[in-house]
Write an enzyme that holds these catalytic residues in place. Structure first.
Site, mmCIF file in Angstrom:
data_model
loop_
_atom_site.group_PDB
_atom_site.id
_atom_site.type_symbol
_atom_site.label_atom_id
_atom_site.label_comp_id
_atom_site.label_asym_id
_atom_site.label_seq_id
_atom_site.Cartn_x
_atom_site.Cartn_y
_atom_site.Cartn_z
ATOM 1 C CE LYS A 56 -0.307 -0.252 5.031
ATOM 2 N NZ LYS A 56 -1.119 -0.640 6.192
ATOM 3 N NE ARG A 111 -6.594 0.714 10.691
ATOM 4 C CZ ARG A 111 -5.352 0.500 10.268
ATOM 5 N NH1 ARG A 111 -4.432 1.450 10.374
ATOM 6 N NH2 ARG A 111 -5.018 -0.657 9.740
ATOM 7 C CE1 TYR A 155 13.630 31.395 4.849
ATOM 8 C CE2 TYR A 155 13.814 29.018 4.613
ATOM 9 C CZ TYR A 155 13.557 30.272 4.073
ATOM 10 O OH TYR A 155 13.238 30.382 2.743
ATOM 11 C CG MET A 167 10.288 23.467 -0.111
ATOM 12 S SD MET A 167 9.412 24.548 -1.235
ATOM 13 C CE MET A 167 8.341 25.434 -0.112
HETATM 14 C C1 LIG Z 1 -0.412 -1.629 6.879
HETATM 15 C C2 LIG Z 1 -1.078 -2.900 7.226
HETATM 16 C C3 LIG Z 1 -0.341 -4.095 7.275
HETATM 17 C C4 LIG Z 1 1.169 -4.130 7.202
HETATM 18 O O1 LIG Z 1 1.657 -3.631 8.448
HETATM 19 P P1 LIG Z 1 3.205 -3.496 8.753
HETATM 20 O O2 LIG Z 1 3.244 -3.013 10.173
HETATM 21 O O3 LIG Z 1 3.731 -2.470 7.807
HETATM 22 O O4 LIG Z 1 3.834 -4.817 8.562
HETATM 23 C C5 LIG Z 1 -1.038 -5.283 7.452
HETATM 24 N N1 LIG Z 1 -2.388 -5.273 7.618
HETATM 25 C C6 LIG Z 1 -3.124 -4.142 7.609
HETATM 26 C C7 LIG Z 1 -4.592 -4.208 7.812
HETATM 27 C C8 LIG Z 1 -2.495 -2.911 7.436
HETATM 28 O O5 LIG Z 1 -3.210 -1.783 7.440
#
Ligand SMILES: *Cc1c(COP(=O)(O)O)cnc(C)c1O
Length: 347
Positions: free
Chosen positions: A35, A130, A244, A292
């Site tokens: 992802k 979640r 800055y 930046m």
């Molecule tokens: C991001 C995620 C993972 C992977 O988690 P890591 O801590 O990066 O190994 C697995 N399952 C779900 C539902 C996630 O959101």
């Protein structure tokens, strides 16, 4: 040519995947989570390579990400979508053969009416609150779901980076209470869960960050290196300031190198004075605020100023840089951005 270089070691990603795969038994499949564009490292590139190394299942957050991964890996691998079957996703799921992890009764009914023959998985809430169906939602659709044959039933741990946290055993118990005896393929563990041992492994593990060299997988091989070219070097007198807000004052006659990367490259301002850059093996402190597009570095102690400095690499991991900024390695990696010259090694 002033863009910083982001080098990504594909062989190290494979090494990390193999090491995580070896921690669970041969009956447990190890997938790869790609992802957020493969944690910022390019989902297509990473997934394509991992598919050639034996990874059979990939996970993404959004259907749009799944489209990109499907194009990269070809027809064979399974691609699961954590956000499930959202309104408007139907055609994309179908034409790219993506497997939604259905999160609610609403998604479940949407999926079964829109794509009755199309594979799906179920995401259950075991306590993170979640994503996923609560136990009562799952109970309400369970018989219909079992009849339709989900590919996978999964849940996610909230505290797997703290193995002794009591929520881990509580979530394990809740997940088992919902799924024991149903004969379904099950998945609970991401990177942290894999490290917690066999009772968390079930049929499939879903590591993300560990593949990319991040905590809590302490034994991971470093995957990324960021090298930033030197643009200019100057001497400043004692009492002069740098950057800055004139936030840094020379305590002695000093030499300052200005480097071509900044917070627009994910080198966030919050890392401030705690972060270091490396001239080969020699650490150098930042002098003044992160701009930046630029960093200013105190190089007074160097005999010669190199053409480039490393900010990520074997001397300073994404997690260490994250510590300096009060955040986590995940956020550093996924923030690196598009301006780097990217070099992929191995593979
Ligand atoms: C991001 C995620 C993972 C992977 O988690 P890591 O801590 O990066 O190994 C697995 N399952 C779900 C539902 C996630 O959101």
């Amino acid at each position: 040519m002033t863009a910083a270089t982001l080098t990504i070691d594909l062989d190290a990603i494979t090494t990390n995947w193999r090491a995580l795969d070896a921690m669970s038994g041969p009956e447990t499949e190890t997938a790869a989570v790609v992802k957020a564009d493969g944690y910022g490292l390019d989902a297509a590139r990473v997934a394509q390579f991992l598919a050639t190394q034996g990874v059979k299942s990939f996970f993404v957050a959004l259907t749009e990400e799944g489209v990109k991964v499907r194009a990269a890996v070809g027809a064979a691998p399974e691609i699961y979508v954590f956000s499930g079957h959202m309104a408007g996703d139907t055609d994309t799921l179908k034409s790219n053969r993506l497997i939604p992890l259905l999160n609610s009764r609403e998604q479940f009914h949407r999926h079964l009416s829109a794509l009755p023959e199309h594979p799906f998985g179920l995401q259950l809430n075991s306590g993170m609150n979640r994503l996923g169906m609560n136990a009562d939602d799952f109970a309400a659709i369970r018989d219909q779901a079992l009849a339709a044959g989900p590919r996978l039933v999964m849940s996610h741990l909230a505290c797997a980076d703290e193995p002794r946290h009591p929520q881990n055993t509580a979530q394990l118990k809740a997940f088992r209470a919902m799924t024991d005896g149903l004969g379904l393929r099950r998945s609970l563990a991401a990177t942290g869960g894999i490290l917690m041992g066999p009772e968390y492994h079930f049929d499939l593990c879903r590591p993300g960050i560990g593949l990319y060299g991040g905590a809590p997988f302490e034994a991971a091989k470093p995957v990324v290196r960021v090298s930033i070219p030197t643009v200019q070097v100057r001497d400043v007198a004692k009492g002069e300031t740098v950057g800055y807000s004139a936030a840094w004052t020379a305590q002695r006659p000093s030499r300052i190198a200005t480097l071509a990367a900044g917070y627009a490259d994910g080198l966030i301002r919050a890392m401030g004075a705690n972060a270091k850059v490396w001239a080969g093996d020699v650490p150098c402190a930042l002098a003044g605020r992160v701009s930046m597009d630029l960093l200013t570095v105190d190089v007074t102690h160097l005999e010669t100023v190199p053409d480039s400095f490393d900010i990520l690499g074997p001397h300073q991991t994404a997690d260490q840089l994250a510590d300096a900024a009060g955040t986590i390695g995940y956020e550093i990696l996924t923030s690196l951005g598009a301006r780097y010259k990217r070099v992929y090694t191995g593979g």
